[in-house]
Design a protein around this motif. Sequence first.
Motif, PDB file in Angstrom:
ATOM      1  N   THR A 106      25.461  -0.628   2.071  1.00 31.32           N
ATOM      2  CA  THR A 106      26.525   0.325   1.800  1.00 31.32           C
ATOM      3  C   THR A 106      27.689  -0.327   1.060  1.00 31.32           C
ATOM      4  OG1 THR A 106      27.587  -0.064   3.925  1.00 31.32           O
ATOM      5  CG2 THR A 106      25.927   1.672   3.850  1.00 31.32           C
ATOM      6  N   THR A 107      27.559  -1.604   0.771  1.00 31.50           N
ATOM      7  CA  THR A 107      28.627  -2.377   0.144  1.00 31.50           C
ATOM      8  C   THR A 107      28.444  -2.441  -1.363  1.00 31.50           C
ATOM      9  OG1 THR A 107      28.777  -3.733   2.135  1.00 31.50           O
ATOM     10  CG2 THR A 107      29.822  -4.593   0.146  1.00 31.50           C
ATOM     11  N   VAL A 108      29.506  -2.113  -2.080  1.00 33.07           N
ATOM     12  CA  VAL A 108      29.459  -2.077  -3.538  1.00 33.07           C
ATOM     13  C   VAL A 108      28.991  -3.400  -4.128  1.00 33.07           C
ATOM     14  CG1 VAL A 108      30.904  -1.928  -5.610  1.00 33.07           C
ATOM     15  CG2 VAL A 108      31.194  -0.262  -3.768  1.00 33.07           C
ATOM     16  N   SER A 109      29.500  -4.494  -3.603  1.00 32.47           N
ATOM     17  CA  SER A 109      29.241  -5.809  -4.187  1.00 32.47           C
ATOM     18  C   SER A 109      27.800  -6.259  -4.048  1.00 32.47           C
ATOM     19  CB  SER A 109      30.167  -6.852  -3.553  1.00 32.47           C
ATOM     20  OG  SER A 109      29.911  -6.956  -2.167  1.00 32.47           O
ATOM     21  N   LEU A 110      27.017  -5.612  -3.207  1.00 31.35           N
ATOM     22  CA  LEU A 110      25.622  -6.010  -3.007  1.00 31.35           C
ATOM     23  C   LEU A 110      24.657  -5.311  -3.956  1.00 31.35           C
ATOM     24  CD1 LEU A 110      25.508  -6.307   0.876  1.00 31.35           C
ATOM     25  CD2 LEU A 110      25.678  -8.129  -0.830  1.00 31.35           C
ATOM     26  N   TYR A 111      25.190  -4.480  -4.813  1.00 32.84           N
ATOM     27  CA  TYR A 111      24.360  -3.825  -5.825  1.00 32.84           C
ATOM     28  C   TYR A 111      24.532  -4.540  -7.155  1.00 32.84           C
ATOM     29  CZ  TYR A 111      23.024  -0.189  -2.617  1.00 32.84           C
ATOM     30  OH  TYR A 111      22.471   0.476  -1.551  1.00 32.84           O
ATOM     31  N   ASP A 112      23.399  -4.724  -7.835  1.00 31.64           N
ATOM     32  CA  ASP A 112      23.370  -5.578  -9.015  1.00 31.64           C
ATOM     33  C   ASP A 112      23.543  -4.818 -10.327  1.00 31.64           C
ATOM     34  OD1 ASP A 112      20.857  -6.688  -7.010  1.00 31.64           O
ATOM     35  OD2 ASP A 112      22.471  -8.076  -7.533  1.00 31.64           O
ATOM     36  N   TYR A 113      23.192  -3.550 -10.326  1.00 31.91           N
ATOM     37  CA  TYR A 113      23.205  -2.781 -11.564  1.00 31.91           C
ATOM     38  C   TYR A 113      23.882  -1.437 -11.311  1.00 31.91           C
ATOM     39  CZ  TYR A 113      19.527  -6.187 -12.390  1.00 31.91           C
ATOM     40  OH  TYR A 113      18.815  -7.347 -12.495  1.00 31.91           O
ATOM     41  N   TRP A 114      24.614  -0.971 -12.323  1.00 28.26           N
ATOM     42  CA  TRP A 114      25.385   0.267 -12.192  1.00 28.26           C
ATOM     43  C   TRP A 114      25.269   1.123 -13.450  1.00 28.26           C
ATOM     44  CZ3 TRP A 114      28.032   1.614  -7.793  1.00 28.26           C
ATOM     45  CH2 TRP A 114      28.146   0.623  -6.814  1.00 28.26           C
ATOM     46  N   GLY A 115      25.277   2.424 -13.235  1.00 24.38           N
ATOM     47  CA  GLY A 115      25.371   3.343 -14.345  1.00 24.38           C
ATOM     48  C   GLY A 115      26.826   3.583 -14.717  1.00 24.38           C
ATOM     49  N   GLN A 116      27.016   4.437 -15.714  1.00 24.84           N
ATOM     50  CA  GLN A 116      28.369   4.677 -16.223  1.00 24.84           C
ATOM     51  C   GLN A 116      29.105   5.747 -15.433  1.00 24.84           C
ATOM     52  OE1 GLN A 116      25.698   6.048 -17.420  1.00 24.84           O
ATOM     53  NE2 GLN A 116      26.260   8.209 -17.689  1.00 24.84           N
ATOM     54  N   GLY A 117      28.396   6.492 -14.622  1.00 25.50           N
ATOM     55  CA  GLY A 117      29.002   7.518 -13.792  1.00 25.50           C
ATOM     56  C   GLY A 117      28.940   8.907 -14.399  1.00 25.50           C
ATOM     57  N   THR A 118      28.933   9.912 -13.532  1.00 26.12           N
ATOM     58  CA  THR A 118      28.960  11.302 -13.963  1.00 26.12           C
ATOM     59  C   THR A 118      29.957  12.054 -13.072  1.00 26.12           C
ATOM     60  OG1 THR A 118      27.592  13.255 -14.458  1.00 26.12           O
ATOM     61  CG2 THR A 118      26.997  11.991 -12.491  1.00 26.12           C
TER      62      THR A 118
END
Length: 124
Positions: A106-118
């Motif tokens: 549930t922690t943001v920092s533990l995710y490696d890849y991100w989209g640009q958002g919608t």
Amino acid sequence: QVQLVESGGGLVQAGDSLRLSCAASGRGFISLVMGWFRQAPGKEREFVAAITWSGGTTYYADSVKGRFTISRDNAKNTVYLQMNSLKPEDTAVYYCAANDKGGIYTTVSLYDYWGQGTQVTVSS
């Protein structure tokens, strides 16, 4: 590297439904744990939902449990977030994220890849 592209956001009224999609490209999608986060104006990015590579395990924030459903189609390299009974407090930019660590976090920092958002906007 993994590229994530979200779609499906929009302006809806309270009580309506929306389905967000996140298309992944690059390295093997099937090995990734996928998640959705959201960020409202002036607030920190927060966890919404996540799903394991098999789809067998899902996890939700308490604020969306029973209203949102996360799913994935590994054949299409796509993860979805079905949002029902939307509330004005669901208004935020929604981000798709992926991690290759094998676990639901549930922690943001533990995710490696991100989209640009919608953007999702729910009017009262």
